[in-house]
Design a protein around this motif. Structure first.
Motif, PDB file in Angstrom:
ATOM      1  N   LEU A  98     -10.337  14.342 -15.014  1.00 31.52           N
ATOM      2  CA  LEU A  98     -10.149  13.215 -15.918  1.00 31.52           C
ATOM      3  C   LEU A  98      -9.289  12.132 -15.277  1.00 31.52           C
ATOM      4  O   LEU A  98      -8.420  12.400 -14.448  1.00 31.52           O
ATOM      5  CB  LEU A  98      -9.559  13.680 -17.249  1.00 31.52           C
ATOM      6  N   VAL A  99      -9.545  10.883 -15.676  1.00 31.52           N
ATOM      7  CA  VAL A  99      -8.864   9.728 -15.106  1.00 31.52           C
ATOM      8  C   VAL A  99      -7.657   9.384 -15.967  1.00 31.52           C
ATOM      9  O   VAL A  99      -7.792   9.108 -17.155  1.00 31.52           O
ATOM     10  CB  VAL A  99      -9.807   8.514 -15.027  1.00 31.52           C
ATOM     11  N   ASN A 100      -6.483   9.399 -15.370  1.00 29.41           N
ATOM     12  CA  ASN A 100      -5.261   9.053 -16.100  1.00 29.41           C
ATOM     13  C   ASN A 100      -4.957   7.565 -16.015  1.00 29.41           C
ATOM     14  O   ASN A 100      -4.656   6.925 -17.012  1.00 29.41           O
ATOM     15  CB  ASN A 100      -4.075   9.851 -15.556  1.00 29.41           C
ATOM     16  N   ASN A 101      -4.976   7.013 -14.803  1.00 33.08           N
ATOM     17  CA  ASN A 101      -4.640   5.613 -14.580  1.00 33.08           C
ATOM     18  C   ASN A 101      -5.485   5.079 -13.430  1.00 33.08           C
ATOM     19  O   ASN A 101      -5.976   5.848 -12.603  1.00 33.08           O
ATOM     20  CB  ASN A 101      -3.152   5.442 -14.238  1.00 33.08           C
ATOM     21  N   ILE A 102      -5.639   3.754 -13.409  1.00 30.14           N
ATOM     22  CA  ILE A 102      -6.495   3.160 -12.392  1.00 30.14           C
ATOM     23  C   ILE A 102      -6.017   1.749 -12.069  1.00 30.14           C
ATOM     24  O   ILE A 102      -5.548   1.027 -12.951  1.00 30.14           O
ATOM     25  CB  ILE A 102      -7.966   3.149 -12.889  1.00 30.14           C
ATOM     26  N   GLN A 103      -6.082   1.364 -10.777  1.00 27.86           N
ATOM     27  CA  GLN A 103      -5.760   0.012 -10.323  1.00 27.86           C
ATOM     28  C   GLN A 103      -6.670  -0.371  -9.157  1.00 27.86           C
ATOM     29  O   GLN A 103      -7.126   0.500  -8.415  1.00 27.86           O
ATOM     30  CB  GLN A 103      -4.292  -0.104  -9.849  1.00 27.86           C
ATOM     31  N   PHE A 104      -6.914  -1.677  -9.022  1.00 28.65           N
ATOM     32  CA  PHE A 104      -7.606  -2.187  -7.852  1.00 28.65           C
ATOM     33  C   PHE A 104      -6.596  -2.400  -6.727  1.00 28.65           C
ATOM     34  O   PHE A 104      -5.503  -2.938  -6.955  1.00 28.65           O
ATOM     35  CB  PHE A 104      -8.262  -3.534  -8.160  1.00 28.65           C
ATOM     36  N   LEU A 105      -6.985  -2.030  -5.527  1.00 27.01           N
ATOM     37  CA  LEU A 105      -6.163  -2.331  -4.364  1.00 27.01           C
ATOM     38  C   LEU A 105      -6.494  -3.743  -3.870  1.00 27.01           C
ATOM     39  O   LEU A 105      -7.556  -4.291  -4.199  1.00 27.01           O
ATOM     40  CB  LEU A 105      -6.407  -1.302  -3.265  1.00 27.01           C
ATOM     41  N   PRO A 106      -5.615  -4.373  -3.096  1.00 27.65           N
ATOM     42  CA  PRO A 106      -5.877  -5.721  -2.590  1.00 27.65           C
ATOM     43  C   PRO A 106      -7.231  -5.794  -1.875  1.00 27.65           C
ATOM     44  O   PRO A 106      -7.622  -4.887  -1.147  1.00 27.65           O
ATOM     45  CB  PRO A 106      -4.722  -5.964  -1.616  1.00 27.65           C
ATOM     46  N   GLY A 107      -7.949  -6.884  -2.122  1.00 26.81           N
ATOM     47  CA  GLY A 107      -9.274  -7.060  -1.539  1.00 26.81           C
ATOM     48  C   GLY A 107     -10.381  -6.724  -2.508  1.00 26.81           C
ATOM     49  O   GLY A 107     -11.518  -7.166  -2.348  1.00 26.81           O
ATOM     50  N   GLY A 108     -10.084  -5.878  -3.518  1.00 30.26           N
ATOM     51  CA  GLY A 108     -11.053  -5.569  -4.558  1.00 30.26           C
ATOM     52  C   GLY A 108     -12.160  -4.627  -4.163  1.00 30.26           C
ATOM     53  O   GLY A 108     -13.110  -4.427  -4.925  1.00 30.26           O
ATOM     54  N   LYS A 109     -12.084  -4.013  -2.966  1.00 29.71           N
ATOM     55  CA  LYS A 109     -13.146  -3.124  -2.522  1.00 29.71           C
ATOM     56  C   LYS A 109     -12.850  -1.646  -2.795  1.00 29.71           C
ATOM     57  O   LYS A 109     -13.730  -0.811  -2.683  1.00 29.71           O
ATOM     58  CB  LYS A 109     -13.401  -3.325  -1.032  1.00 29.71           C
ATOM     59  N   SER A 110     -11.594  -1.354  -3.127  1.00 31.17           N
ATOM     60  CA  SER A 110     -11.193   0.035  -3.400  1.00 31.17           C
ATOM     61  C   SER A 110     -10.368   0.086  -4.674  1.00 31.17           C
ATOM     62  O   SER A 110      -9.741  -0.911  -5.063  1.00 31.17           O
ATOM     63  CB  SER A 110     -10.385   0.610  -2.235  1.00 31.17           C
ATOM     64  N   ILE A 111     -10.375   1.239  -5.299  1.00 31.33           N
ATOM     65  CA  ILE A 111      -9.525   1.457  -6.459  1.00 31.33           C
ATOM     66  C   ILE A 111      -8.614   2.648  -6.193  1.00 31.33           C
ATOM     67  O   ILE A 111      -8.949   3.572  -5.438  1.00 31.33           O
ATOM     68  CB  ILE A 111     -10.345   1.717  -7.751  1.00 31.33           C
ATOM     69  N   GLY A 116       2.000   7.540 -15.744  1.00 33.29           N
ATOM     70  CA  GLY A 116       1.894   6.130 -15.427  1.00 33.29           C
ATOM     71  C   GLY A 116       1.673   5.905 -13.950  1.00 33.29           C
ATOM     72  O   GLY A 116       2.177   6.659 -13.112  1.00 33.29           O
ATOM     73  N   GLN A 117       0.875   4.869 -13.635  1.00 30.97           N
ATOM     74  CA  GLN A 117       0.629   4.491 -12.237  1.00 30.97           C
ATOM     75  C   GLN A 117       0.429   2.988 -12.200  1.00 30.97           C
ATOM     76  O   GLN A 117      -0.392   2.453 -12.942  1.00 30.97           O
ATOM     77  CB  GLN A 117      -0.607   5.195 -11.702  1.00 30.97           C
ATOM     78  N   MET A 118       1.220   2.296 -11.379  1.00 31.23           N
ATOM     79  CA  MET A 118       1.112   0.842 -11.278  1.00 31.23           C
ATOM     80  C   MET A 118       1.363   0.408  -9.844  1.00 31.23           C
ATOM     81  O   MET A 118       1.862   1.198  -9.023  1.00 31.23           O
ATOM     82  CB  MET A 118       2.103   0.159 -12.228  1.00 31.23           C
ATOM     83  N   LEU A 119       1.029  -0.858  -9.563  1.00 37.34           N
ATOM     84  CA  LEU A 119       1.221  -1.413  -8.225  1.00 37.34           C
ATOM     85  C   LEU A 119       2.254  -2.534  -8.263  1.00 37.34           C
ATOM     86  O   LEU A 119       2.380  -3.242  -9.267  1.00 37.34           O
ATOM     87  CB  LEU A 119      -0.096  -1.971  -7.678  1.00 37.34           C
ATOM     88  N   CYS A 120       2.993  -2.675  -7.183  1.00 40.93           N
ATOM     89  CA  CYS A 120       3.890  -3.818  -7.007  1.00 40.93           C
ATOM     90  C   CYS A 120       3.835  -4.233  -5.540  1.00 40.93           C
ATOM     91  O   CYS A 120       3.033  -3.684  -4.771  1.00 40.93           O
ATOM     92  CB  CYS A 120       5.312  -3.493  -7.457  1.00 40.93           C
ATOM     93  N   ASP A 121       4.668  -5.173  -5.142  1.00 41.29           N
ATOM     94  CA  ASP A 121       4.665  -5.666  -3.756  1.00 41.29           C
ATOM     95  C   ASP A 121       3.277  -6.163  -3.352  1.00 41.29           C
ATOM     96  O   ASP A 121       2.765  -5.832  -2.275  1.00 41.29           O
ATOM     97  CB  ASP A 121       5.115  -4.571  -2.763  1.00 41.29           C
ATOM     98  N   GLU A 122       2.646  -6.953  -4.259  1.00 33.71           N
ATOM     99  CA  GLU A 122       1.309  -7.498  -3.998  1.00 33.71           C
ATOM    100  C   GLU A 122       0.301  -6.390  -3.711  1.00 33.71           C
ATOM    101  O   GLU A 122      -0.595  -6.532  -2.885  1.00 33.71           O
ATOM    102  CB  GLU A 122       1.353  -8.499  -2.835  1.00 33.71           C
ATOM    103  N   GLY A 123       0.467  -5.272  -4.410  1.00 34.61           N
ATOM    104  CA  GLY A 123      -0.466  -4.160  -4.264  1.00 34.61           C
ATOM    105  C   GLY A 123      -0.187  -3.250  -3.096  1.00 34.61           C
ATOM    106  O   GLY A 123      -0.953  -2.312  -2.839  1.00 34.61           O
ATOM    107  N   LEU A 179       4.381   5.802  -9.264  1.00 39.35           N
ATOM    108  CA  LEU A 179       3.791   6.880 -10.049  1.00 39.35           C
ATOM    109  C   LEU A 179       4.874   7.578 -10.854  1.00 39.35           C
ATOM    110  O   LEU A 179       5.928   7.955 -10.308  1.00 39.35           O
ATOM    111  CB  LEU A 179       3.110   7.894  -9.122  1.00 39.35           C
ATOM    112  N   LEU A 180       4.650   7.744 -12.168  1.00 34.09           N
ATOM    113  CA  LEU A 180       5.526   8.532 -13.033  1.00 34.09           C
ATOM    114  C   LEU A 180       4.810   9.838 -13.328  1.00 34.09           C
ATOM    115  O   LEU A 180       3.760   9.852 -13.972  1.00 34.09           O
ATOM    116  CB  LEU A 180       5.831   7.778 -14.324  1.00 34.09           C
TER     117      LEU A 180
END
Length: 799
Positions: free
Chosen positions: A683-696, A733-740, A745-746
């Motif tokens: 199951l998917v808990n959290n999701i973000q796009f990485l810089p460039g938009g080609k990977s998550i 929780g999972q989020m990105l900072c520093d321009e991705g 991760l919590l």
């Protein structure tokens, strides 16, 4: 980010479904109320009431306290290496935690050194795994104490630390905490404790049935039983007057055991009797007799009380108690004993040991949780009441009430009287303990804070230290005479469903943040630099739960998703409601029992779009027109949507499904067309796009073994290109900072920082098992919300 009721493991999912149904039904009660008409000139879809128009609570009504800056004092003498952080870290790495603490304790008996050792040992396992986070753990556990020596040591190297707390951490009160140490075994609860007559050791009874004895000054374990006796939901244990024996009971094994206090050898044993479990137990003052209180577990159970002569092994049943006797106590002269086995009419019966007859009865008191005789034998302290908990001091001879002590809690779990009779220790189910000054007739300005219920409590024989044991499976010692520092408050109050934070969000510049709660659905707006509350945003229905929050990129608007399928858009910083969206994902007339909830909300980085996530649909809203641009239907109704994220260029939207074989769907934001479907086995808990938009970047969890992992997935091929394994379980929780460039991760009480491109962990910090909510700003502010109602704000930079 997923709501906190969605967790891992099959049992957790079942419990989550029950809670979802409850929240849905509660929410529908509010939804069935008549909708108010919009005012003239108000845009369609807006449902703003006169109350919502008013300016919210002023900033002065609530605030948090910033931690004061660290300052360096005078340099410590050369031989006191523990007051130099680099040297302390070197000792921990070379000698280990236990030996380092022993060295400090043997060389320095000052209170500062005691506090330092307590801070080091509070999170022993994380420091052992990663010694470099020693600074953070000392900071986290000691800054509320504000000890000059510790502060000076921390200030030595404060500039080089990657993670620094801004507000008082959870659960730290004043300068009163001396030592906190874990008990052995697998126990998640200390259900009772007792202190040896010489004050050198403490015995604990765990919910896992294990009895342990620990050095009270160091926390070192002397012995631990195998769990074959005692334990369970209820139980009691006591030292013999000479300190050589310990008697224990419990609902697991139902019998009574007398242990050798020095070795843990079983000296005497009573097998359980059919129909009853032995739970209450106490030694007589001469150490020759044990009184046993029984909890009848079967309809034909008739054993309520018994006196056990240890010299003859004779057991004498006592009649006169009408109900279960989970707590018993001897009078100081050994002539009487009391038990909490009375009904409303009979009260608390007091028995004559010789005759076995009731000689006194304390009337009109029920729901008795704990009781104890004062040293004079003429008075008793009785903890009673479920809905209005209190401690009563009763005169035994004439049954008069000398004091009635109300306690702010749901119930009182434990009670103790100091050996001089001047203090009463009171442990509660809210995770705190108070001390009542009997002569002054007032509560001391002191509160012991622990996790969960405080079910064990005792005073040291010299009456200088209070000892508590709670649901965290730990024992803590407190200097309750010391003047406490300012107590951290429960920063987010919530309603009847619990005092927990269910959602957090922070602006991209880190200047504002919001916290949302369960029960009343209230959202608070905070100023990060000062800790002042700016506004209170009240939801339409007071029983709502705030499931998710998002602050717009401009920092001028907050979106609030609730458990009743309503999203409110409120202006910041004043919290004035701009618009309310009641998106009918479900036909409530046809499916009145279906749970209409918003699971997640997200703004696009360019601020043009808002995404709202329900179980079966995702809506992409055009913020300029206020209309739905696209609706993304869930192709698999058995795999509910749970989390959503925009790409950094705002061109794509990813939606994760929270279920086994959880899919991830990627869509084009402009026209809603599907770009890719990524299959998964967990199951998917959290999701973000990485810089460039080609990977998550996706955090996933197995519902079978709770194993966690972060994956980098190529969108075009659907292949996993990198896998990362966090320390803890339960990804919250999972989020990105520093321009991705940095993933935060919590996970299972750990706050972890990763480089998702390299797949390497940058740092990991243990911040507490009650942490379940995460928000991160672009410039490195990390906001963590706890299910206990507390939150923490940290400053982060890459090492």
């Amino acid at each position: 980010m997923l709501p906190c009721f969605l967790s891992v493991g099959t049992r957790k999912i079942v419990a989550s479904i029950v809670l979802m149904m409850l929240c849905g039904l509660i929410g529908q009660l509010g939804c069935q109320s008549k909708a108010e008409k919009p005012e003239e000139g108000q845009p369609a879809g807006t449902n703003e009431t006169a109350a919502a128009k008013e300016t919210k609570n002023p900033a002065e009504t609530f605030s948090v306290e910033l931690l004061s800056p660290l300052t360096k004092g005078e340099a410590a003498p050369e031989d006191q290496w523990w007051w130099s952080y680099p040297k302390l870290l070197e000792h921990v790495k070379n000698d280990g935690l236990a030996e380092t603490c022993d060295q400090i304790r043997s060389a320095d008996s000052s209170r500062s050194a005691q506090l330092l050792v307590a801070a080091i040992k509070a999170d022993g396992a994380p420091v052992t795994a990663q010694p470099d986070q020693l600074w953070f753990q000392i900071y986290r556990h000691s800054r509320a104490v504000d000890d000059p020596k510790i502060n000076s040591m921390l200030a030595e190297v404060s500039e080089g630390q990657s993670l620094v707390p801004q507000y008082f951490p959870q659960g730290q009160v004043g300068g009163n905490l001396i030592l906190r140490f874990p008990t052995g075994g697998d126990s998640s609860r200390v259900i009772y404790l007792a202190v040896a007559p010489d004050g050198k050791s403490v015995a604990t009874l765990g919910s896992d049935g294990k009895v342990g004895v620990y050095d009270l000054a160091t926390g070192e374990q002397r012995w631990l039983s195998g769990g074959e006796h005692g334990g369970g939901s209820y139980g009691q244990l006591a030292y013999s007057p000479d300190g050589k024996q310990i008697v224990s009971t419990g609902t697991f094994n139902l019998g009574v055991v007398v242990w050798d206090a020095a070795t843990g050898e079983v000296l005497h044993k009573i097998a359980h009797k059919p129909g009853s479990a032995a739970v209450g137990v106490a030694f007589s003052p001469d150490g020759k007799t044990v009184v046993i209180g029984y909890d009848p577990s079967m309809p034909d159970g008739t054993n309520f009380l018994a006196l056990w002569d240890l010299e003859t092994d004779e057991q004498r049943p006592i009649t006169g108690g009408e109900h279960k006797a989970r707590r018993v106590a001897f009078s100081p002269d050994g002539k009487w004993f009391a038990a909490n086995c009375g009904s409303v009419d009979s009260g608390v019966p007091i028995f004559d040991v010789e005759s076995g007859k009731v000689v006194h009865s304390l009337k009109d008191i029920n729901d008795v949780m704990a009781l104890a005789f004062f040293p004079d034998g003429k008075r008793m302290a009785i903890a009673a009441g479920t809905f209005h908990p209190r401690v009563e001091i009763r005169n035994v001879d004439n049954d008069t009430t000398e004091a009635n002590i109300p306690i702010e809690s749901f119930k009182i779990d434990s009670l103790a009287i100091s050996s001089d009779g001047n203090y009463i220790g009171i442990g509660t189910d809210k995770g705190f303990a108070n001390v009542w000054d009997v002569k002054a007739k007032t509560l001391l300005p002191f509160k012991a804070i622990d996790e969960g219920n405080i079910e064990g409590i005792a005073f040291s024989p010299d009456n200088q230290v209070l000892i508590t044991g709670g649901s965290g499976g730990k024992v803590a010692t407190w200097d309750f005479h010391a003047k406490p520092a300012k107590e951290p408050k429960l920063w987010h109050k919530a309603g009847f469903l619990g005092s927990r934070i269910t959602a957090v969000a922070i602006s991209q510049d880190g200047k504002l943040f919001t916290t949302g709660g369960a029960g009343d659905g209230q959202v608070l707006v905070w100023e990060a630099a000062t800790g002042k509350g700016i506004a209170t945003i009240e939801n339409k229905f007071p029983i709502e739960r705030t499931n998710c929050l998002a602050i717009s990129p401009s920092g001028k608007q907050v979106a609030i998703g609730t458990n009743t399928n309503i999203v409110t858009l409120d202006s910041l910083p004043d919290g004035k409601q701009e618009k309310q969206i009641d998106w009918p994902e479900f036909d409530r007339e046809k499916n009145p029992r279906d749970a209409p909830m918003i699971f997640d909300v997200a703004y696009s980085p360019d601020g043009k779009w808002l995404a709202t996530v329900g179980k079966k649909q995702v809506a992409i809203w055009n913020r300029e027109t206020g209309e739905i641009a696209h609706t993304l239907e869930n192709p698999n109704e058995n795999h509910p949507f749970g989390t959503v994220a925009f790409s950094l260029d705002s061109a794509q939207l990813a939606v994760g499904c929270y279920f086994y074989d959880g899919e991830t769907y990627v869509h084009n934001v402009t026209d809603g067309t599907e770009v890719a479907t990524i299959k998964g086995s967990t199951l998917v808990n959290n999701i973000q796009f990485l810089p460039g938009g080609k990977s998550i970047l996706s955090s996933r969890v197995s519902i079978f073994d709770s194993s966690q992992q972060m994956e980098v997935v190529d969108i075009a091929s659907g292949k996993v290109t990198k896998t990362m394994s966090p320390i803890g379980n339960d990804t919250y929780g999972q989020m990105l900072c520093d321009e991705g460039k940095t993933a935060v991760l919590l996970c299972g009480g750990w706050l972890e920082f990763w480089d998702p491109v390299e797949g390497t962990r940058l740092a990991a910090y243990k911040i507490g098992d009650t942490a379940t909510r995460l928000a991160v700003s672009a410039e490195g502010s990390v906001l963590v919300g706890h299910k206990t109602g507390y939150f923490q704000l940290y400053r982060w930079h890459r090492p």
